[in-house]
Design a protein around this motif. Structure first.
Motif, PDB file in Angstrom:
ATOM      1  N   ASN A  96       0.803  -1.221   0.000  1.00 29.52           N
ATOM      2  CA  ASN A  96       0.000   0.000   0.000  1.00 29.52           C
ATOM      3  C   ASN A  96       0.832   1.265   0.000  1.00 29.52           C
ATOM      4  O   ASN A  96       0.373   2.307  -0.437  1.00 29.52           O
ATOM      5  N   ASN A  97       2.060   1.210   0.501  1.00 22.22           N
ATOM      6  CA  ASN A  97       2.867   2.421   0.586  1.00 22.22           C
ATOM      7  C   ASN A  97       3.630   2.717  -0.710  1.00 22.22           C
ATOM      8  O   ASN A  97       4.225   3.769  -0.825  1.00 22.22           O
ATOM      9  N   GLU A  98       3.588   1.825  -1.685  1.00 13.38           N
ATOM     10  CA  GLU A  98       4.265   2.056  -2.960  1.00 13.38           C
ATOM     11  C   GLU A  98       3.342   2.809  -3.898  1.00 13.38           C
ATOM     12  O   GLU A  98       2.171   2.471  -4.042  1.00 13.38           O
ATOM     13  N   LYS A  99       3.877   3.826  -4.548  1.00  9.79           N
ATOM     14  CA  LYS A  99       3.082   4.561  -5.516  1.00  9.79           C
ATOM     15  C   LYS A  99       3.044   3.780  -6.822  1.00  9.79           C
ATOM     16  O   LYS A  99       4.025   3.170  -7.219  1.00  9.79           O
TER      17      LYS A  99
END
Length: 62
Positions: free
Chosen positions: A3-6
């Motif tokens: 979830n924290n990866e763009k």
């Protein structure tokens, strides 16, 4: 993907007929093959470079 990866959504909006071979390879490297194919890719400098190479063939949704 975490979830924290763009991520970036890339859609092929123009056909490859009459396009330089180098640009065809860039589109293939992005994982796009047919018209209106969509791929969700990790936002990285390498992916951005490929997108910038074929900017006139793809649409980017962030």
């Amino acid at each position: 993907m975490a979830n924290n990866e763009k991520t970036v959504r890339v859609r092929l909006v123009k056909g490859l007929r009459g396009v330089q071979n180098r640009h065809r390879l860039s589109v293939k490297a992005l994982g796009l093959g047919k018209l209106n194919d969509v791929r969700e890719l990790k936002d990285s400098p390498q992916v951005r470079g490929l997108i910038n190479t074929v900017y006139y063939l793809v649409r980017v949704e962030e």
